[in-house]
Design a protein around this motif. Structure first.
Motif, PDB file in Angstrom:
ATOM      1  N   THR A  98      15.535  74.767  41.814  1.00 39.20           N
ATOM      2  CA  THR A  98      15.558  75.774  40.407  1.00 39.20           C
ATOM      3  C   THR A  98      14.618  76.145  39.835  1.00 39.20           C
ATOM      4  OG1 THR A  98      18.164  76.046  41.231  1.00 39.20           O
ATOM      5  CG2 THR A  98      17.107  77.151  39.071  1.00 39.20           C
ATOM      6  N   TYR A  99      14.469  74.842  38.820  1.00 38.10           N
ATOM      7  CA  TYR A  99      13.695  74.632  37.751  1.00 38.10           C
ATOM      8  C   TYR A  99      12.136  74.912  38.316  1.00 38.10           C
ATOM      9  CZ  TYR A  99      16.284  72.619  34.750  1.00 38.10           C
ATOM     10  OH  TYR A  99      17.170  71.585  34.060  1.00 38.10           O
ATOM     11  N   LEU A 100      11.525  74.718  39.273  1.00 37.52           N
ATOM     12  CA  LEU A 100      10.241  75.005  40.027  1.00 37.52           C
ATOM     13  C   LEU A 100      10.055  76.752  40.242  1.00 37.52           C
ATOM     14  CD1 LEU A 100       8.883  72.171  42.093  1.00 37.52           C
ATOM     15  CD2 LEU A 100       8.093  72.742  39.901  1.00 37.52           C
ATOM     16  N   ASP A 101      11.248  77.468  40.629  1.00 39.69           N
ATOM     17  CA  ASP A 101      11.123  78.210  40.882  1.00 39.69           C
ATOM     18  C   ASP A 101      11.433  79.580  39.816  1.00 39.69           C
ATOM     19  OD1 ASP A 101      12.310  78.571  43.655  1.00 39.69           O
ATOM     20  OD2 ASP A 101      13.536  79.115  43.842  1.00 39.69           O
ATOM     21  N   THR A 102      11.367  78.998  38.626  1.00 36.33           N
ATOM     22  CA  THR A 102      11.375  80.148  37.129  1.00 36.33           C
ATOM     23  C   THR A 102      10.483  78.869  36.314  1.00 36.33           C
ATOM     24  OG1 THR A 102      13.247  77.949  36.338  1.00 36.33           O
ATOM     25  CG2 THR A 102      13.637  79.631  37.368  1.00 36.33           C
ATOM     26  N   SER A 103       9.569  78.246  36.563  1.00 43.98           N
ATOM     27  CA  SER A 103       9.000  77.504  35.604  1.00 43.98           C
ATOM     28  C   SER A 103       8.079  76.266  36.515  1.00 43.98           C
ATOM     29  CB  SER A 103       9.750  76.936  34.021  1.00 43.98           C
ATOM     30  OG  SER A 103       8.199  76.539  33.355  1.00 43.98           O
ATOM     31  N   ALA A 104       6.640  75.981  35.785  1.00 44.99           N
ATOM     32  CA  ALA A 104       5.433  74.900  36.160  1.00 44.99           C
ATOM     33  C   ALA A 104       6.033  73.556  35.516  1.00 44.99           C
ATOM     34  CB  ALA A 104       4.871  74.913  35.862  1.00 44.99           C
ATOM     35  N   PHE A 105       6.205  72.362  36.327  1.00 44.04           N
ATOM     36  CA  PHE A 105       6.249  71.458  36.021  1.00 44.04           C
ATOM     37  C   PHE A 105       5.536  70.441  36.683  1.00 44.04           C
ATOM     38  CE2 PHE A 105      11.153  73.281  35.351  1.00 44.04           C
ATOM     39  CZ  PHE A 105      11.145  71.961  33.929  1.00 44.04           C
ATOM     40  N   SER A 106       5.691  69.113  36.156  1.00 48.94           N
ATOM     41  CA  SER A 106       4.479  68.156  36.413  1.00 48.94           C
ATOM     42  C   SER A 106       5.745  67.216  37.231  1.00 48.94           C
ATOM     43  CB  SER A 106       3.671  66.950  35.149  1.00 48.94           C
ATOM     44  OG  SER A 106       4.774  66.450  34.669  1.00 48.94           O
ATOM     45  N   ARG A 107       5.678  66.523  38.704  1.00 46.49           N
ATOM     46  CA  ARG A 107       6.486  65.428  38.802  1.00 46.49           C
ATOM     47  C   ARG A 107       6.951  64.719  37.094  1.00 46.49           C
ATOM     48  NH1 ARG A 107       6.883  60.283  40.842  1.00 46.49           N
ATOM     49  NH2 ARG A 107       8.013  60.475  42.904  1.00 46.49           N
ATOM     50  N   ASP A 108       6.932  63.841  37.033  1.00 48.70           N
ATOM     51  CA  ASP A 108       6.833  63.298  36.121  1.00 48.70           C
ATOM     52  C   ASP A 108       7.805  63.922  34.809  1.00 48.70           C
ATOM     53  OD1 ASP A 108       5.562  60.714  37.333  1.00 48.70           O
ATOM     54  OD2 ASP A 108       4.738  60.544  35.405  1.00 48.70           O
ATOM     55  N   GLY A 109       7.608  64.712  34.936  1.00 48.30           N
ATOM     56  CA  GLY A 109       8.135  65.811  33.318  1.00 48.30           C
ATOM     57  C   GLY A 109       9.153  66.263  34.444  1.00 48.30           C
ATOM     58  N   LEU A 110       9.393  66.974  36.368  1.00 44.80           N
ATOM     59  CA  LEU A 110      10.515  67.022  36.138  1.00 44.80           C
ATOM     60  C   LEU A 110      11.448  65.666  36.669  1.00 44.80           C
ATOM     61  CD1 LEU A 110      12.205  69.872  37.427  1.00 44.80           C
ATOM     62  CD2 LEU A 110      10.586  70.044  39.592  1.00 44.80           C
ATOM     63  N   ILE A 111      11.248  64.541  37.291  1.00 46.23           N
ATOM     64  CA  ILE A 111      11.843  63.808  37.239  1.00 46.23           C
ATOM     65  C   ILE A 111      12.529  63.537  36.080  1.00 46.23           C
ATOM     66  CG2 ILE A 111      11.648  61.616  37.626  1.00 46.23           C
ATOM     67  CD1 ILE A 111      10.082  62.137  39.855  1.00 46.23           C
ATOM     68  N   LYS A 112      12.073  63.188  34.723  1.00 41.21           N
ATOM     69  CA  LYS A 112      13.175  63.840  33.396  1.00 41.21           C
ATOM     70  C   LYS A 112      13.651  64.463  32.751  1.00 41.21           C
ATOM     71  CE  LYS A 112       8.976  61.115  31.222  1.00 41.21           C
ATOM     72  NZ  LYS A 112       7.867  61.335  30.666  1.00 41.21           N
ATOM     73  N   GLN A 113      13.338  65.499  33.165  1.00 36.44           N
ATOM     74  CA  GLN A 113      14.696  66.195  33.149  1.00 36.44           C
ATOM     75  C   GLN A 113      15.676  66.208  34.522  1.00 36.44           C
ATOM     76  OE1 GLN A 113      14.495  69.068  31.140  1.00 36.44           O
ATOM     77  NE2 GLN A 113      16.675  70.083  32.077  1.00 36.44           N
ATOM     78  N   LEU A 114      15.117  66.164  35.746  1.00 39.01           N
ATOM     79  CA  LEU A 114      16.620  66.100  36.048  1.00 39.01           C
ATOM     80  C   LEU A 114      17.290  64.797  35.259  1.00 39.01           C
ATOM     81  CD1 LEU A 114      15.217  66.535  39.669  1.00 39.01           C
ATOM     82  CD2 LEU A 114      16.687  68.036  38.430  1.00 39.01           C
ATOM     83  N   LYS A 115      16.617  63.644  35.062  1.00 39.78           N
ATOM     84  CA  LYS A 115      17.626  62.564  34.934  1.00 39.78           C
ATOM     85  C   LYS A 115      18.277  62.899  33.073  1.00 39.78           C
ATOM     86  CE  LYS A 115      15.490  58.444  34.696  1.00 39.78           C
ATOM     87  NZ  LYS A 115      15.647  57.310  34.324  1.00 39.78           N
ATOM     88  N   PHE A 116      17.416  63.875  33.178  1.00 39.28           N
ATOM     89  CA  PHE A 116      18.249  64.200  31.526  1.00 39.28           C
ATOM     90  C   PHE A 116      19.436  64.959  31.689  1.00 39.28           C
ATOM     91  CE2 PHE A 116      19.434  67.750  28.558  1.00 39.28           C
ATOM     92  CZ  PHE A 116      18.952  66.757  26.816  1.00 39.28           C
ATOM     93  N   GLU A 117      19.296  65.519  32.746  1.00 37.58           N
ATOM     94  CA  GLU A 117      21.133  66.019  33.678  1.00 37.58           C
ATOM     95  C   GLU A 117      21.562  65.180  33.950  1.00 37.58           C
ATOM     96  OE1 GLU A 117      20.176  69.175  36.702  1.00 37.58           O
ATOM     97  OE2 GLU A 117      18.504  70.321  35.345  1.00 37.58           O
ATOM     98  N   GLY A 118      21.665  64.482  33.841  1.00 32.37           N
ATOM     99  CA  GLY A 118      22.259  62.767  34.251  1.00 32.37           C
ATOM    100  C   GLY A 118      21.941  62.821  36.202  1.00 32.37           C
ATOM    101  N   PHE A 119      20.877  63.268  36.692  1.00 38.91           N
ATOM    102  CA  PHE A 119      20.790  62.364  37.957  1.00 38.91           C
ATOM    103  C   PHE A 119      20.436  61.141  37.864  1.00 38.91           C
ATOM    104  CE2 PHE A 119      20.588  66.936  38.693  1.00 38.91           C
ATOM    105  CZ  PHE A 119      21.683  67.294  39.906  1.00 38.91           C
ATOM    106  N   SER A 120      20.236  60.039  38.878  1.00 39.84           N
ATOM    107  CA  SER A 120      19.745  58.996  38.730  1.00 39.84           C
ATOM    108  C   SER A 120      18.528  59.198  39.538  1.00 39.84           C
ATOM    109  CB  SER A 120      20.555  58.074  39.811  1.00 39.84           C
ATOM    110  OG  SER A 120      19.901  58.404  41.341  1.00 39.84           O
ATOM    111  N   GLN A 121      17.557  57.782  39.124  1.00 39.95           N
ATOM    112  CA  GLN A 121      15.810  57.670  39.171  1.00 39.95           C
ATOM    113  C   GLN A 121      15.873  58.358  40.678  1.00 39.95           C
ATOM    114  OE1 GLN A 121      13.243  57.232  36.241  1.00 39.95           O
ATOM    115  NE2 GLN A 121      11.937  58.132  38.195  1.00 39.95           N
ATOM    116  N   LYS A 122      16.722  57.221  41.226  1.00 38.48           N
ATOM    117  CA  LYS A 122      16.619  58.075  43.119  1.00 38.48           C
ATOM    118  C   LYS A 122      16.572  58.789  43.479  1.00 38.48           C
ATOM    119  CE  LYS A 122      17.776  55.142  46.895  1.00 38.48           C
ATOM    120  NZ  LYS A 122      18.445  54.223  47.852  1.00 38.48           N
ATOM    121  N   ASP A 123      18.047  59.391  42.899  1.00 39.18           N
ATOM    122  CA  ASP A 123      18.322  61.292  43.592  1.00 39.18           C
ATOM    123  C   ASP A 123      17.235  61.534  42.952  1.00 39.18           C
ATOM    124  OD1 ASP A 123      20.245  60.206  44.798  1.00 39.18           O
ATOM    125  OD2 ASP A 123      21.323  60.115  43.317  1.00 39.18           O
ATOM    126  N   ALA A 124      16.471  61.807  41.336  1.00 43.55           N
ATOM    127  CA  ALA A 124      15.708  62.411  40.521  1.00 43.55           C
ATOM    128  C   ALA A 124      14.829  63.084  41.354  1.00 43.55           C
ATOM    129  CB  ALA A 124      15.321  62.224  39.087  1.00 43.55           C
TER     130      ALA A 124
END
Length: 130
Positions: free
Chosen positions: A48-74
């Motif tokens: 969903t994030y990549l469908d709406t905006s551009a992200f770096s791999r690290d930036g997207l992982i940080k965003q998912l972690k901010f949402e509460g996903f574990s590092q591994k799941d992110a």
């Protein structure tokens, strides 16, 4: 992580929908390992994030972690996208130039701040003509 030459979820969305419809029509199930619910949710959120905006791999992982996903799941959710991070950097670079003026070095530094590698940031800057 090596550069993946795949496409973003947005680039694949039409193909993915066709594949899902064809798979559902045939009633086939995957023989691969089953995703956990958290992995599925992280994968869908990353898509969903990549469908709406551009992200770096690290930036997207940080965003998912901010949402509460574990590092591994992110990481799982992000890596499942098979995104081309250089293309993401180019899209981010264009977004920045649409909002403000940058020198090549300034844009590269901004992209690196967003989590892109040096190589990805340079590629992004080159793709937008800097």
């Amino acid at each position: 992580m090596p550069e993946d030459e795949g496409t973003t979820a947005a680039d694949r969305s039409e193909a993915n929908n066709k594949d899902k419809k064809q798979g559902a029509a045939k009633g086939k199930k995957s023989d691969g390992p089953k995703e956990t619910t958290a992995q599925e949710n992280a994968r869908e959120s990353a898509e969903t994030y990549l469908d709406t905006s551009a992200f770096s791999r690290d930036g997207l992982i940080k965003q998912l972690k901010f949402e509460g996903f574990s590092q591994k799941d992110a990481e799982y959710g992000v890596d499942a996208q098979k995104a081309n991070w250089k293309k993401q950097a180019a899209a981010s670079a264009q977004t920045y130039l649409d909002m403000s003026s940058f020198s090549r070095d300034g844009l590269i530094q901004q992209l690196k701040f967003e989590g892109y590698t040096q190589e990805q940031a340079e590629y992004g800057a080159t793709q937008v003509g800097l």
